[in-house]
Design a protein around this motif. Structure first.
Motif, PDB file in Angstrom:
ATOM      1  N   GLU A  38       0.809  -1.211   0.000  1.00 28.71           N
ATOM      2  CA  GLU A  38       0.000   0.000   0.000  1.00 28.71           C
ATOM      3  C   GLU A  38       0.844   1.263   0.000  1.00 28.71           C
ATOM      4  OE1 GLU A  38      -2.527  -0.536   3.372  1.00 28.71           O
ATOM      5  OE2 GLU A  38      -3.429  -2.341   2.513  1.00 28.71           O
ATOM      6  N   ARG A  39       2.019   1.195   0.633  1.00 27.52           N
ATOM      7  CA  ARG A  39       2.817   2.411   0.740  1.00 27.52           C
ATOM      8  C   ARG A  39       4.237   2.101   1.172  1.00 27.52           C
ATOM      9  NH1 ARG A  39       1.849   4.964   6.666  1.00 27.52           N
ATOM     10  NH2 ARG A  39       3.666   6.093   6.005  1.00 27.52           N
ATOM     11  N   PHE A  40       5.084   3.108   1.043  1.00 24.44           N
ATOM     12  CA  PHE A  40       6.433   3.087   1.600  1.00 24.44           C
ATOM     13  C   PHE A  40       6.457   4.088   2.746  1.00 24.44           C
ATOM     14  CE2 PHE A  40       7.122   1.721  -2.780  1.00 24.44           C
ATOM     15  CZ  PHE A  40       7.929   0.619  -2.591  1.00 24.44           C
ATOM     16  N   TRP A  41       7.276   3.830   3.731  1.00 21.40           N
ATOM     17  CA  TRP A  41       7.445   4.749   4.846  1.00 21.40           C
ATOM     18  C   TRP A  41       8.775   5.480   4.705  1.00 21.40           C
ATOM     19  CZ3 TRP A  41       4.490   0.465   5.300  1.00 21.40           C
ATOM     20  CH2 TRP A  41       3.300   0.558   6.030  1.00 21.40           C
ATOM     21  N   ASN A  42       8.785   6.708   5.143  1.00 20.36           N
ATOM     22  CA  ASN A  42       9.961   7.579   5.214  1.00 20.36           C
ATOM     23  C   ASN A  42      10.329   8.139   3.845  1.00 20.36           C
ATOM     24  OD1 ASN A  42      10.149   6.946   7.988  1.00 20.36           O
ATOM     25  ND2 ASN A  42      11.206   5.050   7.447  1.00 20.36           N
ATOM     26  N   GLU A  43      11.161   9.149   3.869  1.00 20.68           N
ATOM     27  CA  GLU A  43      11.651   9.777   2.633  1.00 20.68           C
ATOM     28  C   GLU A  43      13.137  10.024   2.769  1.00 20.68           C
ATOM     29  OE1 GLU A  43      11.737  10.727  -1.006  1.00 20.68           O
ATOM     30  OE2 GLU A  43       9.832  10.134  -0.153  1.00 20.68           O
ATOM     31  N   PRO A  44      13.983   9.372   2.011  1.00 20.65           N
ATOM     32  CA  PRO A  44      13.634   8.408   0.979  1.00 20.65           C
ATOM     33  C   PRO A  44      13.039   7.132   1.579  1.00 20.65           C
ATOM     34  CG  PRO A  44      16.004   8.419   1.309  1.00 20.65           C
ATOM     35  CD  PRO A  44      15.433   9.519   2.168  1.00 20.65           C
ATOM     36  N   PRO A  45      12.323   6.339   0.796  1.00 19.51           N
ATOM     37  CA  PRO A  45      11.671   5.135   1.320  1.00 19.51           C
ATOM     38  C   PRO A  45      12.672   4.185   1.983  1.00 19.51           C
ATOM     39  CG  PRO A  45      10.922   5.602  -0.904  1.00 19.51           C
ATOM     40  CD  PRO A  45      12.076   6.527  -0.633  1.00 19.51           C
ATOM     41  N   SER A  46      12.278   3.682   3.168  1.00 25.11           N
ATOM     42  CA  SER A  46      13.154   2.741   3.873  1.00 25.11           C
ATOM     43  C   SER A  46      12.392   1.583   4.502  1.00 25.11           C
ATOM     44  CB  SER A  46      13.961   3.465   4.949  1.00 25.11           C
ATOM     45  OG  SER A  46      13.104   4.006   5.935  1.00 25.11           O
ATOM     46  N   PHE A  47      11.063   1.546   4.343  1.00 22.66           N
ATOM     47  CA  PHE A  47      10.272   0.467   4.935  1.00 22.66           C
ATOM     48  C   PHE A  47       9.030   0.235   4.095  1.00 22.66           C
ATOM     49  CE2 PHE A  47       7.050  -1.273   7.791  1.00 22.66           C
ATOM     50  CZ  PHE A  47       7.734  -2.337   8.338  1.00 22.66           C
ATOM     51  N   CYS A  48       8.649  -1.046   3.966  1.00 23.63           N
ATOM     52  CA  CYS A  48       7.445  -1.414   3.228  1.00 23.63           C
ATOM     53  C   CYS A  48       6.958  -2.768   3.745  1.00 23.63           C
ATOM     54  CB  CYS A  48       7.755  -1.510   1.728  1.00 23.63           C
ATOM     55  SG  CYS A  48       6.319  -1.881   0.704  1.00 23.63           S
ATOM     56  N   MET A  49       5.652  -2.977   3.720  1.00 21.26           N
ATOM     57  CA  MET A  49       5.087  -4.278   4.054  1.00 21.26           C
ATOM     58  C   MET A  49       4.402  -4.823   2.809  1.00 21.26           C
ATOM     59  SD  MET A  49       3.668  -3.938   7.947  1.00 21.26           S
ATOM     60  CE  MET A  49       2.471  -2.678   7.608  1.00 21.26           C
ATOM     61  N   VAL A  50       4.910  -5.951   2.306  1.00 21.98           N
ATOM     62  CA  VAL A  50       4.281  -6.598   1.161  1.00 21.98           C
ATOM     63  C   VAL A  50       3.347  -7.680   1.682  1.00 21.98           C
ATOM     64  CG1 VAL A  50       6.110  -6.028  -0.482  1.00 21.98           C
ATOM     65  CG2 VAL A  50       6.280  -8.138   0.833  1.00 21.98           C
ATOM     66  N   LYS A  51       2.216  -7.864   0.996  1.00 20.57           N
ATOM     67  CA  LYS A  51       1.178  -8.778   1.486  1.00 20.57           C
ATOM     68  C   LYS A  51       0.658  -9.651   0.357  1.00 20.57           C
ATOM     69  CE  LYS A  51      -0.231  -5.145   4.634  1.00 20.57           C
ATOM     70  NZ  LYS A  51      -1.301  -4.239   5.054  1.00 20.57           N
ATOM     71  N   ARG A  52       0.315 -10.894   0.740  1.00 18.74           N
ATOM     72  CA  ARG A  52      -0.307 -11.817  -0.215  1.00 18.74           C
ATOM     73  C   ARG A  52      -0.982 -12.944   0.554  1.00 18.74           C
ATOM     74  NH1 ARG A  52       2.544 -15.676  -4.772  1.00 18.74           N
ATOM     75  NH2 ARG A  52       0.699 -16.931  -5.100  1.00 18.74           N
ATOM     76  N   ASN A  53      -2.264 -13.147   0.332  1.00 22.10           N
ATOM     77  CA  ASN A  53      -3.023 -14.258   0.932  1.00 22.10           C
ATOM     78  C   ASN A  53      -2.775 -14.406   2.430  1.00 22.10           C
ATOM     79  OD1 ASN A  53      -3.949 -14.844  -1.643  1.00 22.10           O
ATOM     80  ND2 ASN A  53      -2.397 -16.388  -2.026  1.00 22.10           N
ATOM     81  N   GLY A  54      -2.798 -13.313   3.154  1.00 26.28           N
ATOM     82  CA  GLY A  54      -2.593 -13.368   4.597  1.00 26.28           C
ATOM     83  C   GLY A  54      -1.145 -13.380   5.035  1.00 26.28           C
ATOM     84  N   ILE A  55      -0.225 -13.420   4.078  1.00 25.75           N
ATOM     85  CA  ILE A  55       1.204 -13.377   4.390  1.00 25.75           C
ATOM     86  C   ILE A  55       1.649 -11.923   4.381  1.00 25.75           C
ATOM     87  CG2 ILE A  55       3.516 -13.991   3.581  1.00 25.75           C
ATOM     88  CD1 ILE A  55       2.218 -16.442   2.222  1.00 25.75           C
ATOM     89  N   VAL A  56       2.384 -11.519   5.393  1.00 29.26           N
ATOM     90  CA  VAL A  56       2.955 -10.180   5.453  1.00 29.26           C
ATOM     91  C   VAL A  56       4.459 -10.322   5.625  1.00 29.26           C
ATOM     92  CG1 VAL A  56       3.053  -8.001   6.722  1.00 29.26           C
ATOM     93  CG2 VAL A  56       0.879  -9.223   6.527  1.00 29.26           C
ATOM     94  N   ILE A  57       5.213  -9.629   4.795  1.00 29.65           N
ATOM     95  CA  ILE A  57       6.667  -9.599   4.920  1.00 29.65           C
ATOM     96  C   ILE A  57       7.073  -8.139   5.035  1.00 29.65           C
ATOM     97  CG2 ILE A  57       8.886 -10.126   3.841  1.00 29.65           C
ATOM     98  CD1 ILE A  57       7.487 -12.446   2.385  1.00 29.65           C
ATOM     99  N   MET A  58       7.798  -7.832   6.095  1.00 28.44           N
ATOM    100  CA  MET A  58       8.275  -6.472   6.298  1.00 28.44           C
ATOM    101  C   MET A  58       9.655  -6.336   5.668  1.00 28.44           C
ATOM    102  SD  MET A  58       7.026  -5.749  10.201  1.00 28.44           S
ATOM    103  CE  MET A  58       7.595  -7.308  10.866  1.00 28.44           C
ATOM    104  N   LEU A  59       9.842  -5.290   4.896  1.00 28.78           N
ATOM    105  CA  LEU A  59      11.109  -5.020   4.227  1.00 28.78           C
ATOM    106  C   LEU A  59      11.655  -3.696   4.738  1.00 28.78           C
ATOM    107  CD1 LEU A  59       9.889  -5.773   0.587  1.00 28.78           C
ATOM    108  CD2 LEU A  59      11.100  -7.351   2.117  1.00 28.78           C
ATOM    109  N   ALA A  60      12.899  -3.706   5.180  1.00 23.53           N
ATOM    110  CA  ALA A  60      13.514  -2.483   5.692  1.00 23.53           C
ATOM    111  C   ALA A  60      14.866  -2.275   5.035  1.00 23.53           C
ATOM    112  CB  ALA A  60      13.674  -2.564   7.209  1.00 23.53           C
ATOM    113  N   GLN A  61      15.169  -1.030   4.771  1.00 23.30           N
ATOM    114  CA  GLN A  61      16.443  -0.665   4.149  1.00 23.30           C
ATOM    115  C   GLN A  61      17.254   0.142   5.145  1.00 23.30           C
ATOM    116  OE1 GLN A  61      16.118   1.076   0.222  1.00 23.30           O
ATOM    117  NE2 GLN A  61      17.833   2.437   0.632  1.00 23.30           N
ATOM    118  N   LEU A  62      18.520  -0.222   5.306  1.00 20.63           N
ATOM    119  CA  LEU A  62      19.420   0.525   6.168  1.00 20.63           C
ATOM    120  C   LEU A  62      19.848   1.809   5.457  1.00 20.63           C
ATOM    121  CD1 LEU A  62      21.683  -2.430   7.351  1.00 20.63           C
ATOM    122  CD2 LEU A  62      19.700  -1.452   8.525  1.00 20.63           C
ATOM    123  N   GLU A  63      20.338   2.774   6.224  1.00 25.12           N
ATOM    124  CA  GLU A  63      20.824   4.010   5.602  1.00 25.12           C
ATOM    125  C   GLU A  63      21.998   3.730   4.682  1.00 25.12           C
ATOM    126  OE1 GLU A  63      21.465   7.478   8.004  1.00 25.12           O
ATOM    127  OE2 GLU A  63      19.864   6.877   9.366  1.00 25.12           O
TER     128      GLU A  63
END
Length: 96
Positions: free
Chosen positions: A36-61
């Motif tokens: 649905e969205r990315f967090w922070n600017e520049p983007p550094s976090f996102c949650m991808v979803k599929r069939n009840g599965i959620v995976i959190m993705l984070a990027q270090l500086e």
């Protein structure tokens, strides 16, 4: 016996990646997830979803510091599950 309600347990893995936008787009375009969205600017976090599965993705500086577990600890530790992207992709696609 009375009616029993089974609790649904779930987990949401947290993956540190070098490029959160590229990774989220890969999960969307190749693996059928959505976000649905990315967090922070520049983007550094996102949650991808599929069939009840959620995976959190984070990027270090600082990028380029991620190393596969097999390089950090070649022997591995018993009881520590390590899934590479190929294994995770196979598990997700086989759940359909």
């Amino acid at each position: 016996m009375g009616n029993h309600v089974l609790a649904r347990w779930s987990i949401a893995p947290y993956f540190i990646v070098d490029d959160v936008v590229t990774t989220a787009d890969y999960y969307r375009d190749k693996l059928g997830f959505h976000y649905e969205r990315f967090w922070n600017e520049p983007p550094s976090f996102c949650m991808v979803k599929r069939n009840g599965i959620v995976i959190m993705l984070a990027q270090l500086e600082k990028t380029g510091v991620m190393r596969p577990n097999r390089i950090v600890d070649p022997g591995g530790k018993p009881g520590t599950p390590i899934f590479g992207l190929k294994t995770l992709t196979r598990l997700i696609l086989s759940s359909n």
